[in-house]
Design an enzyme around this catalytic site. Structure first.
Site, mmCIF file in Angstrom:
data_model
loop_
_atom_site.group_PDB
_atom_site.id
_atom_site.type_symbol
_atom_site.label_atom_id
_atom_site.label_comp_id
_atom_site.label_asym_id
_atom_site.label_seq_id
_atom_site.Cartn_x
_atom_site.Cartn_y
_atom_site.Cartn_z
ATOM 1 N N CYS A 16 -42.639 42.382 -74.480
ATOM 2 C CA CYS A 16 -43.066 42.078 -73.105
ATOM 3 C C CYS A 16 -43.230 43.381 -72.336
ATOM 4 C CB CYS A 16 -42.048 41.170 -72.404
ATOM 5 S SG CYS A 16 -40.429 41.939 -72.213
ATOM 6 N N CYS A 83 -47.608 74.192 -112.559
ATOM 7 C CA CYS A 83 -46.176 74.157 -112.845
ATOM 8 C C CYS A 83 -45.418 73.594 -111.654
ATOM 9 C CB CYS A 83 -45.651 75.554 -113.189
ATOM 10 S SG CYS A 83 -45.699 76.696 -111.794
ATOM 11 N N ASP A 495 -26.811 35.087 -108.371
ATOM 12 C CA ASP A 495 -26.990 33.820 -107.666
ATOM 13 C C ASP A 495 -26.956 32.708 -108.727
ATOM 14 O OD1 ASP A 495 -27.871 31.914 -105.643
ATOM 15 O OD2 ASP A 495 -29.824 32.016 -106.625
#
Length: 794
Positions: A16, A83, A495
């Site tokens: 805002c 290199c 899980d």
């Protein structure tokens, strides 16, 4: 008053006018800053005095008050690096450039990744900055174009080596006279003869070293080219001076080193050719992935079939795919049914049955049945393109262990030049007073043998081979740092649903009448939980009709609440029922039995009274027990983290021999549990597949996503396991261990080589051409050792 600089910054996080005003006010309080922040365009227009503040200070101030500054990322192909000193120099300069947040330059892949502020600089300016350092840069080519370009470069290098070898061969023969005392035709020892063969090698075939040395010295830096040019030019120049003395009659037998300069350049060119050829093999994983792509597609337009290049196909077009053909692109099956070989993606050899509505992935094989698919993804959006991108980024990223080698390489060349000068002085004034020849030979040998290439190649080549091998086995590391860190893991947290288990549960037990089942299934109809699908499928098998829910709400971690036909229905855990003061004592024994058997048990209450129970079983994956056993063999602790109840979780844990169970965890609490494990001092890997796992995956030291999981989980993770095979987890950890071991071997030999080689050369025990051969061999041996990873069993 100092003239002000102007920048535009892209701001994120503003919601805002208060946000834009806040940023503007804070910036304008900074000394020498005049800022204007536009909420609509999300940009900050800033004028600032360089003598009072900097872009970094302004950016940090914005971030300190809770907003973000957006950056863009460019990937560039760089040519001209020889290199590690080159890549280190470019990286250092880019990181000091205004507007650049971070830059990494990879010698092996010859590319740079630059994150920059588009309001301060742009890709063109970055390319120009690299150009001023003496190197060429351009926007990154496609993997296919890059491989083609490397092949072309390799052919050019091969011809250079062949021509240099032909010209150097007669000079090599003269060494037989020096080393073995073999009598050769006089022409071979003639200075004009040797000069004629050495000159084109030195100044035509070796011109690339002069160009590289000039560009570096112009920018007050030094790299391998500087060492080679100094060493070979000294040998050539001394021989030229001896030729002049011979011409003027000052010496009868000139001491010539034309053969040393020519052979050194030939050997270095040969070494670079072998090194480049070996490095090209490290991109084999990408080549194999590119080979998987279909080149043409059979598209239906205006009712007719046309074969067109796959890149010309558009989203939503319909393709015809016949048996034995690859699916050209990702799509949805709209006609026909078939079985699909998805082994290239998942590693699973068993074909997957597909019917109308199912999705198919580009490059997988249609085994039987002609089908029509509607294209859903093309180009860089396809699954295969995503895998190629992950592999490329992983191979281009730097592992932390590489930083040490880069820092050393940056200082290495100037130190070697100093050592060579000291060597010359010691020989000329002390070891062999007034004698230029031995002093020059020793100094040249020091310059030639002390190339930092081996140091620069030690890490990135192993990372490239390691990530490539991982990709070939269905393990996708997102970066070199993740490949390195994976080997440090102490704890693997798994899980349950969709990871240890298949994620497709089935109803095994139900107690209650048909009316209760009707209300239960109607309530679950509004849920997206996998258990809900199992219950509605069970009701369909029993021919139970369903009603629309008048009200529905999910209670995370506890269950659901719904109103069906005016009746309040609760489905869920004991906590849910206790919270509603429902007497569940009659079902407690049955619930405990279900949970002991590893089933997920739920209670059903209607209008405030217990009406029944339902038990659902999610089968454990076939590979789960083996994977946990392999993790234990690697000395790792395995923990299950689940929202399911403790008894069900413990039953699954017993079945697969998991060490510890953390159950009944709400989705938002998973990350807190990972943090608690980390705070105990353990390096933690989290394995998951769902949206609710994403915070934990992101927080874990190593997040591992199952490839069958959600895009959110895959995005949050550090590496992805393609398919459902859990044994890829211990294999990923083992691959990391093998890669790090390989890197340490490379670094040890690179350091040992220079530590031993320079003193031996300085003491005069190495002829310059032997030093050149040793230098070339050191780089090739490092790359060859990295390629051994391809044969390592993981």
């Amino acid at each position: 008053m100092a003239e002000k600089e102007h920048i535009n910054l892209n701001i994120s996080g503003m919601t805002c006018a208060a946000c834009s005003n806040r940023i503007e006010k804070v910036l304008n309080k900074m000394d020498g800053v005049d800022a204007n922040v536009n909420l609509t365009t999300e940009k900050a227009s800033v004028d600032y005095s360089k003598d009072k503040t900097s872009v970094e200070d302004i950016t940090k101030r914005i971030e300190d008050i809770g907003y973000g500054v957006l950056y863009e990322k460019s990937e560039l192909d760089i040519t001209g690096m020889t290199c590690a000193a080159c890549s280190s120099r470019i990286e250092k300069v880019l990181n000091k450039t205004d507007g650049v947040k971070a830059a990494t330059v990879n010698l092996t892949t010859e590319n740079a990744t630059v994150e920059y502020n588009p309001g301060v600089t742009d890709e063109r300016a970055i390319i120009d900055r690299i150009g001023k350092l003496g190197y060429s840069a351009e926007p990154k080519k496609s993997a296919e174009d890059k491989i083609s370009h490397k092949d072309s470069e390799l052919k050019k290098m091969k011809w250079k080596v062949i021509i240099a070898a032909i010209l150097s061969l007669p000079l090599l023969v003269t060494m037989l006279d020096h080393l073995l005392g073999i009598s050769l035709p006089a022409i071979f020892m003639n200075p004009w003869f040797q000069l004629a063969f050495a000159t084109p090698v030195q100044f035509i075939l070796g011109w690339q070293f002069y160009v590289g040395a000039y560009k570096n010295l112009k920018n007050f830096t030094a790299n391998m080219d500087v060492l080679v040019v100094m060493g070979t030019t000294a040998a050539f120049g001394f021989s030229l001076y001896q030729t002049y003395l011979w011409m003027t009659g000052a010496v009868e037998h000139p001491h010539l080193y034309f053969e040393a300069s020519a052979i050194i350049i030939t050997l270095i060119l040969f070494g670079k050719y072998l090194e480049t050829r070996a490095k090209s093999q490290t991109t084999g994983a990408i080549s194999k992935l590119l080979d998987m792509q279909a080149k043409e597609a059979r598209v239906v337009r205006d009712g007719k079939e046309f074969m067109i290049p796959v890149e010309d196909v558009k989203v939503d077009e319909v393709l015809v795919v016949k048996p034995g053909e690859k699916f050209p692109l990702d799509g949805e099956l709209i006609r026909g049914r078939t079985s699909v070989d998805e082994s290239m993606l998942t590693g699973e050899s068993i074909p997957v049955e597909k019917e109308t509505g199912d999705s198919v992935i580009g490059a997988t094989m249609n085994q039987n049945g002609t089908v029509n698919i509607k294209v859903t993804k093309t180009g860089k959006d396809t699954a295969l393109a995503g895998i190629i991108k992950v592999v490329e980024e992983a191979q281009g990223n730097k592992a932390p262990i590489q930083r040490m080698a880069d820092i050393i390489s940056g200082y290495f060349v100037p130190i070697v030049i100093v050592i060579a000068i000291v060597t010359f002085i010691v020989w000329y004034f002390l070891a062999s007073p007034g004698n230029v020849e031995p002093a020059l030979v020793a100094a040249i040998s020091v310059l030639v043998i002390a190339c930092p290439c081996a140091l620069g190649l030690a890490t990135p080549t192993s990372i490239m081979v390691g990530t490539g091998k991982g990709a070939e086995n269905g393990i996708l590391y997102k970066g070199g740092e993740h490949l390195e860190k994976t080997h440090k893991v102490d704890v693997v947290v798994l899980d349950k649903t969709g990871t240890i288990t298949n994620g497709t549960p089935e109803v095994t037990d139900f107690s209650g009448d048909n009316d209760t089942l009707h209300l239960l299934a109607s309530a679950e109809r509004g849920s997206e939980h996998p258990l809900a699908s199992a219950i509605t499928a069970y009701a369909a098998e029993k021919n139970i009709g369903l009603s629309e829910a008048e009200e529905f709400s999910a209670i995370p971690g506890h269950g659901i609440e719904a109103v069906i036909e005016g009746r309040k229905v609760l489905v869920g855990t004991r906590k849910l029922m206790n919270g509603e003061n429902i007497d569940i004592s009659a079902a407690e024994e049955e619930m405990q039995q279900f949970e002991y058997e590893g089933k997920t048990a739920m209670m059903v209450a209607v209008d405030g009274k217990l009406a029944g129970t339902v038990a659902v079983l999610d089968m454990v994956k076939e590979t789960a027990k083996q994977a946990v056993s392999e993790l234990h063999n690697q000395g790792l602790e395995v923990i299950m983290l689940t929202g399911d109840n403790i008894r069900t979780a413990e039953a699954i844990a017993r079945e697969v021999n998991i060490d510890q169970v953390i159950a009944e965890v709400l989705p938002e609490e998973k990350a807190d549990k990972i943090r608690a494990i980390q705070e105990s001092g353990k390096i933690t890997a989290m394995v998951g597949d769902g949206v609710n796992d994403a915070p934990a995956l992101a927080l874990a030291d190593i997040g591992i996503a199952m490839g069958t999981g959600t895009e959110v989980a895959i995005e949050a993770a550090d590496l992805t396991i393609l398919g459902e095979d859990l044994t890829l987890i211990p294999r990923a950890i083992n691959l990391s261990r093998e890669t790090i071991k390989n890197i340490k071997q490379n670094l040890f030999w690179a350091f040992a080589y220079n530590t031993l080689g320079i003193p031996i050369a300085a003491l005069g025990f190495l002829a310059p051409w032997v030093a050149g051969a040793a230098m070339a061999f050191s780089s090739v041996s490092v790359v060859a050792n990295a390629l051994r990873l391809k044969r390592v069993k993981i």
